[in-house]
Design an enzyme around this catalytic site. Structure first.
Site, PDB file in Angstrom:
ATOM      1  N   GLU A  21       0.858  -1.337   0.014  1.00 25.13           N
ATOM      2  CA  GLU A  21       0.060   0.042   0.208  1.00 25.13           C
ATOM      3  C   GLU A  21       0.870   1.181   0.143  1.00 25.13           C
ATOM      4  O   GLU A  21       2.005   1.112   0.504  1.00 25.13           O
ATOM      5  CB  GLU A  21      -0.909  -0.082   1.253  1.00 25.13           C
ATOM      6  N   VAL A 102      -5.619   0.056   2.445  1.00 25.59           N
ATOM      7  CA  VAL A 102      -5.526  -1.382   2.286  1.00 25.59           C
ATOM      8  C   VAL A 102      -6.540  -1.838   1.491  1.00 25.59           C
ATOM      9  O   VAL A 102      -6.563  -2.615   0.552  1.00 25.59           O
ATOM     10  CB  VAL A 102      -5.727  -1.966   3.856  1.00 25.59           C
ATOM     11  N   SER A 136     -14.227   0.472   9.221  1.00 29.07           N
ATOM     12  CA  SER A 136     -13.280   0.480   7.741  1.00 29.07           C
ATOM     13  C   SER A 136     -13.902  -0.429   6.507  1.00 29.07           C
ATOM     14  O   SER A 136     -14.357  -1.428   6.981  1.00 29.07           O
ATOM     15  CB  SER A 136     -11.661  -0.155   8.143  1.00 29.07           C
ATOM     16  N   ALA A 137     -13.475   0.302   5.601  1.00 22.45           N
ATOM     17  CA  ALA A 137     -14.037  -0.507   4.159  1.00 22.45           C
ATOM     18  C   ALA A 137     -13.055  -1.673   3.932  1.00 22.45           C
ATOM     19  O   ALA A 137     -13.679  -2.612   3.118  1.00 22.45           O
ATOM     20  CB  ALA A 137     -13.983   0.432   3.210  1.00 22.45           C
ATOM     21  N   ASP A 138     -11.793  -1.515   4.524  1.00 22.15           N
ATOM     22  CA  ASP A 138     -11.071  -3.090   4.433  1.00 22.15           C
ATOM     23  C   ASP A 138     -11.845  -4.199   4.862  1.00 22.15           C
ATOM     24  O   ASP A 138     -11.623  -5.293   3.909  1.00 22.15           O
ATOM     25  CB  ASP A 138      -9.843  -2.597   5.692  1.00 22.15           C
ATOM     26  N   LYS A 155      -4.898  -2.253  14.841  1.00 22.78           N
ATOM     27  CA  LYS A 155      -4.361  -1.182  16.065  1.00 22.78           C
ATOM     28  C   LYS A 155      -5.229  -1.370  17.126  1.00 22.78           C
ATOM     29  O   LYS A 155      -6.515  -1.671  17.113  1.00 22.78           O
ATOM     30  CB  LYS A 155      -4.299   0.149  15.440  1.00 22.78           C
TER      31      LYS A 155
END
Length: 300
Positions: A21, A102, A136-138, A155
């Site tokens: 990334e 990501v 998160s869109a991850d 995290k």
């Protein structure tokens, strides 16, 4: 998409390639060290025998693999915005520069035919998401993107338990690397256990081969690689800074997507840079491991 000639040649020949990334370069690491560290991350992939493909968007065009001028532009130009999957089309339309998260990196890597992707930490469910729906869109991207993400968990500023529950719901497999405990980025153990783990890059590659064979290859996989022991933050320091940082964010009325950068900056200041050193150490370790897995997978 523009695929760097070295990356294109490796893909055409069936050799190992690892996606990287670019948000960590433009937004995650302090200048001017970010450019040097970006080169070190790529070198970690090369040291394992794979070709690095750092992904970014330049002048609206996705680049799969960056030459040194492009890497320099992303690291120092100040023009690259943080871009997830939903922003890719808009950025392309206005011919802008973007550093991929990501989610965006995974999407573009899969489009280019790259299976293994290395990063620092996965995005997840934010604390208080029950009220804010901040996630998160991850996570949803991995539910429909056939990549293996080598990371050091998520995290600790996130809701780790809720993140693991969401990954299970989304059919994204989570595998520990030489551990049955899910890591928490700066810490090797988040307190949450894992059902599956592997001991070697060859075993991780065997999971990818089985996924291909059994038709579950439309889902992503997470390989959770704990931070090296010598780089782990002191747990007492970590817990104190996290508690103080959360209180400071609340007092400053910081919420939503602004919480993560606020807390990361707070960690940097209050640990006197130790959190950044930990971040660099785990990213380098993940890049090398991803290279080893990509080599094993390509050779199978």
């Amino acid at each position: 998409m523009r695929i760097h000639p070295e990356v294109a040649e490796a893909l055409d020949a069936g050799r190992a390639v690892v996606a990287l990334e670019s948000t960590i370069i433009s937004h995650g690491l302090p200048r001017p060290d970010n450019l040097r560290i970006a080169r070190e991350i790529e070198q970690s992939v090369r040291s394992a025998g794979a070709v690095p493909a750092t992904i970014a968007i330049l002048d609206g065009q996705p680049h799969i693999g960056l030459d040194d001028d492009a890497l320099h532009r992303i690291a120092t130009g100040g023009t690259a915005i943080k871009v997830s999957v939903r922003e890719i089309a808009m950025l392309a339309a206005v011919a802008g520069d973007g550093a991929t998260t990501v989610a965006a990196t995974a999407h573009l890597a899969a489009r280019a035919g790259i299976t293994v992707f290395a990063t620092g930490g996965l995005g997840g469910v934010h604390r208080g998401a029950r009220d804010s729906y901040d996630e998160s869109a991850d996570l949803t991207t991995l539910s429909r993107t056939p990549v293996l993400v080598v990371c050091s968990g998520v995290k600790s500023i996130l809701d780790i338990g809720a993140t693991l529950e969401r990954l299970e719901t989304l059919s994204v497999g989570v595998i520990g690397y030489r551990t049955d405990r899910f890591p928490a980025f700066y810490l090797a153990d988040s307190g949450f256990s894992l059902d599956w783990w592997v001991q070697t890059p060859k075993q991780a590659a065997a999971v990818l081969r089985a996924r291909d064979r059994l038709g579950t290859d439309r889902f992503g996989l997470v390989l959770a690689n704990p931070i090296p022991a010598e780089a782990e933050l002191d747990r007492e320091l970590h817990d104190r800074v996290l508690a103080d940082g959360l209180a400071a964010a609340q007092a400053a009325d910081v919420h939503g997507k602004d919480v993560t950068p606020f807390l990361l900056d707070y960690f940097h200041r209050e640990t006197h840079g130790a959190s950044v050193s930990a971040n660099v150490a785990l990213v380098l370790a993940n890049a090398r491991l991803a290279g080893e897995i990509a080599v094993a997978y390509a050779g199978s």
